[in-house]
Structures are given as C-alpha cells and as structure tokens.
Design an enzyme around this catalytic site. Structure first.
Site, short mmCIF file in Angstrom:
data_model
loop_
_atom_site.label_atom_id
_atom_site.label_comp_id
_atom_site.label_asym_id
_atom_site.label_seq_id
_atom_site.Cartn_x
_atom_site.Cartn_y
_atom_site.Cartn_z
N LYS A 223 2.56 -3.07 9.02
CA LYS A 223 3.78 -2.36 8.68
C LYS A 223 4.96 -3.29 8.94
CE LYS A 223 6.09 2.07 9.63
NZ LYS A 223 6.00 3.31 10.43
N ALA B 51 5.37 2.45 0.65
CA ALA B 51 6.76 2.05 0.94
C ALA B 51 7.53 3.27 1.43
CB ALA B 51 7.43 1.47 -0.30
N ILE C 290 0.84 -1.20 0.00
CA ILE C 290 0.00 0.00 0.00
C ILE C 290 0.87 1.25 0.00
CG2 ILE C 290 -1.81 1.23 1.25
CD1 ILE C 290 -2.64 -1.49 0.09
N ASP D 135 5.55 13.74 11.02
CA ASP D 135 5.58 13.54 9.56
C ASP D 135 4.16 13.52 8.98
OD1 ASP D 135 6.62 13.09 7.05
OD2 ASP D 135 6.85 10.93 7.31
N GLN E 192 7.49 -1.05 4.77
CA GLN E 192 6.37 -0.90 3.84
C GLN E 192 5.11 -1.47 4.47
OE1 GLN E 192 8.47 -2.79 0.65
NE2 GLN E 192 7.38 -4.74 0.86
N SER F 30 11.39 4.54 3.79
CA SER F 30 12.82 4.23 3.89
C SER F 30 13.09 3.05 4.81
CB SER F 30 13.58 5.46 4.40
OG SER F 30 13.05 5.90 5.63
N LEU F 31 12.26 2.85 5.84
CA LEU F 31 12.52 1.80 6.82
C LEU F 31 11.59 0.60 6.68
CD1 LEU F 31 13.14 3.92 10.06
CD2 LEU F 31 14.78 3.16 8.33
#
Length: 683
Positions: free
Chosen positions: A258, A237, A235, A393, A242, A239-240
């Site tokens: 996740k 992706a 759904i 974020d 997906q 940096s750490l």
C-alpha cells in the site's frame, strides 16, 4: 504494547485487548449519569513493551497535555510527544469517547503551527482558499438559484453528481470529506449521501513510477532488492493511496504493498486548517441544527484523517486485530511485515480469497454462503461489543471469502474505538429495546453523545417508539438495518441530533455488511444471526456489567420472564451450532488446537456459578426468583424442567461440580461475612 489503568481516582474497567496507544476509562460519575466535562481526574498508566516498563501519570486528561517526551526503549516506535493544550472541542471528544489518547497526531494548534510555519504559507493559503471558496461558491449559487426558481427537488440527482465531481476535483481532503458525509445523515440529506458513497470505491490512481519511487525512498533500497516481481497495474486505488501485488525476493511470499499518494501530507494539513477556520464562522448554525460546534465536527474528521495518513498506525491496527482474533479459526487477518513498513508504505500478507464484490465467484467456489455470512456477522459484533476496536470501512472490496469458509479483512487504516462505557451503553440500548423502554433508549442517545447533555428527550421518545415498532412489528424476518436507518435519518434531520464520528462508522459498518449479506443471499436475515450472538454474550460472558443486563432482560416489571429465558438459550445454542459447523473450525478442531475461541457447546458454567451466588447473597433477587417459582399460587416446576431440558446437553456436570467445589470455601467465607454483617447491623 498494552496499557493498564491502575490506581485510578475514577472507575476504570479493563481495557480492550491489545489497544496500542489507547486507554479506556469511565469517569467516577458512573454509566447512567449524564455526560459532563470533568474538572480533574488522574490515571497512572503503565506501558509495557517486551521486558521494559515505563510508568507515567496523566493528570487532568480532559484539560491537560502530556509534557514529557521519552523513548519506550529499543525497538519501540511510540513516543510521548509534547503537545499544546487541546481545544474545548477536543476535550469534549475525549470525554464522550471515554478513551484516553496519550499519542495524538491531531490538535488544531499542531495543524496551525505546521501550516503557518511552512515556507510560502500565506500565499499558499490564500491561493487554496480562493480556489475552494470560488468552487464551492459557484455550487452554492446554483443551489440557491434552483430554490429561487422552484426546481430544487427535480435537479437533486444532477446536483448530487455535480457535488461528487467537485469534491474529486478539489483533491484528497475533499474526497475524504465526501466519504465521511456519505455516512452523516445529520448533516446532508439521504439522496446526496447515496451519490457520495461512490467516492468510497471509484477514485483515480496516480502513476506507477511515482508510487515505485516512494516505495524505494521508504525502504532505502531499490525495488528489485526486496521484491522479485511487482504488478504493473494497481490492484485498488483510494483517496489516500493505492495497492500493488508483489513477491518478496527472500522468501517468495506474496504480499500487498500500500503506497501513499505523493506530497499529500502538506495538502491535508493546509485543508484542515482552512476547514477549521471556516467552521469557526459556522458554530452558531451548527449549534442550532446539531447541538454542537462545527469545529468539533472538523476535529473529529481531522483526527481520523491524520491517523489514516500514517501507515505505521495502520500496521499497529493490524497487530491489534491479530491479537483480538487469535484462536478464532473463522477469521483471517493478514500478517504485516513491519520491517518493510513506513509512514508512507505498508507491506502485508497477500490474501488469496474472493472479494465480496464478486458474489457469483463466491457461490461458484462452493463456499457455504450462509455459514460464511454467519461468521461475518458474528465477527463484526465481536469487534463492536467485545473488543471495542472495529473495522470502520468493511465495504465489499475490503472483505474476502476464503475457500475454507473463513472471512478475511484488509485495509485497517480506518478503525474506530469504543470505550468500555460506550459498549455497555450499547448493550443497555439493546436491553431497553427488548423491554420496550423507549424513554431509557432516548437517554442512551444522550449518554452516547448523540444529544447534548440536558436535552429534553420527551419529543424524541414517540418517534423512537414508532421507528422500532414499525421495524420489528412483523418479526425478525422482515427487519433490516437500511429501513431503520432511513427512518432514523429523518429523525436526525428533524431534531438537534449529532452522530459522533465513531458511531457514524458503526452505522456504516452495519449497513455495509448487511448489504453484503443481501447481495450474497437475498433472503439472509441479519438480525436472526445478530440476536443469537447477543443472547450468547448475555448468557455466558462473566463480565459483571453483562450479568446485570441479563437480569434486566429476565425481569420485566418485577416479574421473571420464563419464555424470554428459554428464547435466549435457544438463540445462544443456535449461534454456537452455526459457528462450530464452519469448515474452518472443523479443520482447526481436527488439529487439536487448544486456544480456540469458538466452542462446540454453550458454556454456562460461570453463569450457573454466578446465578447461585446471586441467589444466596442477593435478597432482592432471591425474593424475585421465589415469587417466580410460586407465581399465581402454583409451583412453576414445569418451567424449570423446560429450561433444564434446553441446557442438559450443554452442561458438563463433572466440570460444573469441580468448579462449585473449588469455589465452595469462598462461598462459605462470603456467607459467614454476610451473616456477621447482618447480625452487627441488627444491633
């Protein structure tokens, strides 16, 4: 789990609601003193989980580590882990934040021990170091050549894209570093920042089978034993990790899974060790340009990165947000399934809403866009100024518009904490901006850690005045954070100003949410929603510190500002009206819920009580108010009448009368004590 500071040798205000493994503390030198590293102060902390309690003492918080290791009882995941003495940079970070962190995942010593203690560490470090130096060296050589031939400005867009691709090739640590640099105008220029922002949304995924193997390892069971179905494509992706969508076999509930990228932890630790080793050679340049060690910047980055790497911490963050917004019908935080979570896998409730990446879908769904944005701005400001725990974020992919008008948040790996001290200084900065006190605004930057203690702020004051005057000179309708931030970025680049990591997240959060507002409604006025919220907080919050700020706003140069009081009341009423008109609030109100955090009226009961007490007991305030009523040799009765007319529909007179009667014995006692003290003082 919550922390309570008791018997502190320093002044410690009440901690933020339900902050797992975080304690707020304000050193005894007070809010307005310059930041200086403390030599020693002590806290006794009580950790409570269920019916069990554990007390321990943390001595010399800024210079000592916790030596003991104890379990918090059955069912408690948190432990006090032994750690080494923190570095000077970590001590500075702890003190600037005003937050005690007894459970720390990152210290330079821990990183070094973990990296050097692994098999084949030296070969791996040399190989990785050569790769990094070679790649970055080639890039640096290209930049140097551009400057030498005089084409450095014309190739900026190309070099910025080249840097973004280079960071992607170097792996997750560098992708994350690029995401951080995208919010650090004190380190790189704005055109590079804009290019690096792409890293926040466009990251390649890893194979499904690898992800499914990791899920099974964390659960200890086959996928089909837990989930009846799971999406064949990711759904999202990052940096750490997906995200996948799945359905629980037992309950049929829709969930989001996740999953962390494979074998990422040793890579992160190795890169952090190399980052800090390199930073030790750049301290001189960093001190000159930013007023701080380069190691401190790496420590900020490393601490946040390792927190994001542990999904059990993200699960706790979600629980904290649920508690903070409990009773607020306009905000949705997904439930987390802790029994299915681990350090590399997080399972939470699926949010069935519309991502803010699709503004047309939001409008087509018939959602009241203006009401939704008002809810979003108010929720963001509550996180920042009320809870001190905010989403770091909130890009459009992490924010959903619900059909009933609620706002929903996902992805809580990147959250930041503001101490009570930081929150109060931020409100001070708002008050100083309202009063156009630019010298104190500059001093606020020092108290927040943007400037090193002892820095001469006089060269910065004219620039701050120019930025603020140009931004609000034409009124709230023309104000936007992006234009202010652009001007502020120039100031940061020209002076030795460092943006602390938590405030870079604050800036990014405000900018991102303002961008969402403009995308959904181009003529939306962000500040026209933010100001009413701040006005309501100043008028209704019983916090003594906010009462003091309210007085500062209402008195300018010793003169009471009647018009300003009227404006505050009008703005606060506007905030209450907008929030209470949200469909989610109306639905909750019809159900008769008693724990609503949103009221239909501006509750001024506490403000009236506190104002009356101040008038009775504070001679200075009493004198100023009497002067305000008799200014220019006339009674200002009309001003009083105007204020009353603004609030008469908001005041429940019987309730206020009951509260006054309830407090009457206390007021009489305090009045007698005050009188007796004055009599004794006269003798």
């Amino acid at each position: 789990m919550d922390f309570l500071c008791v018997n502190c040798t320093s002044t410690a205000p009440s901690p933020t609601k339900h902050l797992s493994s975080r304690v707020h503390a304000v050193p005894s030198h007070g809010l307005n003193a310059p930041l200086q590293a403390p030599t020693s102060f002590k806290y006794r902390l009580r950790i409570r989980r269920g019916k069990r309690a554990l007390q321990f003492r943390v001595s010399n918080v800024a210079s000592s580590a916790i030596e003991t290791q104890r379990s918090l009882g059955s069912g408690g995941e948190s432990r006090l882990e032994p750690s080494n003495k923190p570095s000077a940079a970590m001590e500075q970070l702890d003190f600037e934040r005003g937050v005690c962190v007894p459970f720390r995942k990152y210290t330079p010593e821990n990183v070094r021990n973990k990296v050097l203690g692994s098999r084949g560490a030296i070969v791996s470090l040399i190989s990785r170091g050569v790769e990094i130096v070679w790649s970055l060296g080639l890039y640096w050589s290209a930049l140097t050549y551009d400057c030498f031939v005089g084409r450095d400005e014309e190739v900026v867009p190309f070099r910025a894209r080249q840097l973004r691709n280079l960071l992607c090739d170097l792996g997750p640590s560098f992708i994350k570093a690029g995401q951080v640099l995208a919010n650090r105008p004190d380190i790189i220029r704005e055109d590079y920042m804009n290019e690096l922002c792409i890293l926040q949304d466009d990251v390649p995924s890893f194979p499904n089978q690898v992800a499914f193997n990791i899920i099974e390892e964390e659960l200890g069971r086959p996928l089909e034993a837990v989930f009846s179905k799971i999406s064949s494509r990711t759904i999202a992706a990052a940096s750490l990790g997906q995200v996948y969508r799945a359905t629980l076999r037992d309950s049929g509930e829709e969930v989001a899974i996740k999953v962390q990228r494979p074998d990422i932890e040793p890579i992160i630790y190795r890169d952090l060790f190399l980052f800090r080793t390199l930073a030790s050679f750049l301290n001189g340049i960093s001190l000159q340009k930013l007023g701080c060690n380069a190691e401190l910047i790496v420590d900020e980055f490393g601490e946040k990165l390792l927190e994001e790497l542990d999904y059990t911490l993200e699960a706790r963050n979600i629980e904290d947000f649920i508690v903070n917004f409990k009773g607020d019908p306009t905000v949705k935080i997904p439930r987390v399934y802790k029994q299915l979570c681990g350090p590399r896998v997080l399972v939470m409730e699926w949010i069935d809403g519309i991502r803010c990446t699709n503004p047309q879908a939001v409008k087509d769904a018939g959602i009241d866009v203006n009401g939704f944005l008002t809810v979003g701005v108010s929720a963001a400001l509550r996180q920042l100024l009320e809870f001190g725990l905010f989403h770091g974020d909130p890009h459009p992919g992490n924010i959903f518009a619900m059909q009933d008008g609620r706002i929903a948040y996902v992805d809580f790996g990147n959250v930041a904490v503001l101490s009570q001290q930081n929150k109060q200084i931020l409100i001070d900065a708002v008050v100083h901006a309202v009063n156009e006190d630019y010298v104190e605004m500059a001093n606020d930057f020092t108290r927040l850690g943007f400037l090193a203690p002892g820095t001469d702020v006089s060269p910065i004051v004219p620039s701050l005045e120019s930025i603020w005057q140009n931004s609000v000179g034409k009124g709230l309708s023309d104000f936007n954070f992006r234009s202010v931030t652009g001007k502020f970025n120039q100031l940061v680049y020209n002076y030795p100003i460092r943006i602390p990591e938590r405030f870079s997240l604050v800036i990014r959060s405000l900018l991102t949410q303002e961008g969402i507002c403009f995308t959904l409604q181009p003529d939306f006025k962000f500040l026209e929603v933010a100001y009413p919220y701040v006005a309501k907080r100043l008028l209704t919050d019983p916090n003594p510190a906010l009462r003091e700020r309210l007085i500062q706003v209402l008195f300018k140069d010793g003169v009471f500002q009647w018009k300003r009081l009227e404006n505050l009341i009008v703005l606060a009423k506007e905030n209450v009206t907008k929030l209470s008109s949200n469909p989610a609030f109306q639905a909750k109100d019809m159900q008769g819920s008693r724990d609503l955090q949103v009221s239909r009226k501006l509750d001024l009961t506490d403000t009236i009580k506190d104002g009356a007490r101040l008038f009775i007991f504070d001679e200075g305030i009493r004198r100023k108010l009497i002067l305000a009523l008799t200014e220019d040799s006339k009674l200002h009765i009309q001003e009083l009448v105007d204020v009353y007319r603004l609030v008469e529909d908001q005041i429940d007179v019987p309730s206020v009368a009951v509260e006054v009667a309830r407090d009457f014995p206390t007021v009489v006692r305090d009045l007698m004590l005050s009188w007796s003290e004055s009599v004794l003082a006269d003798r």
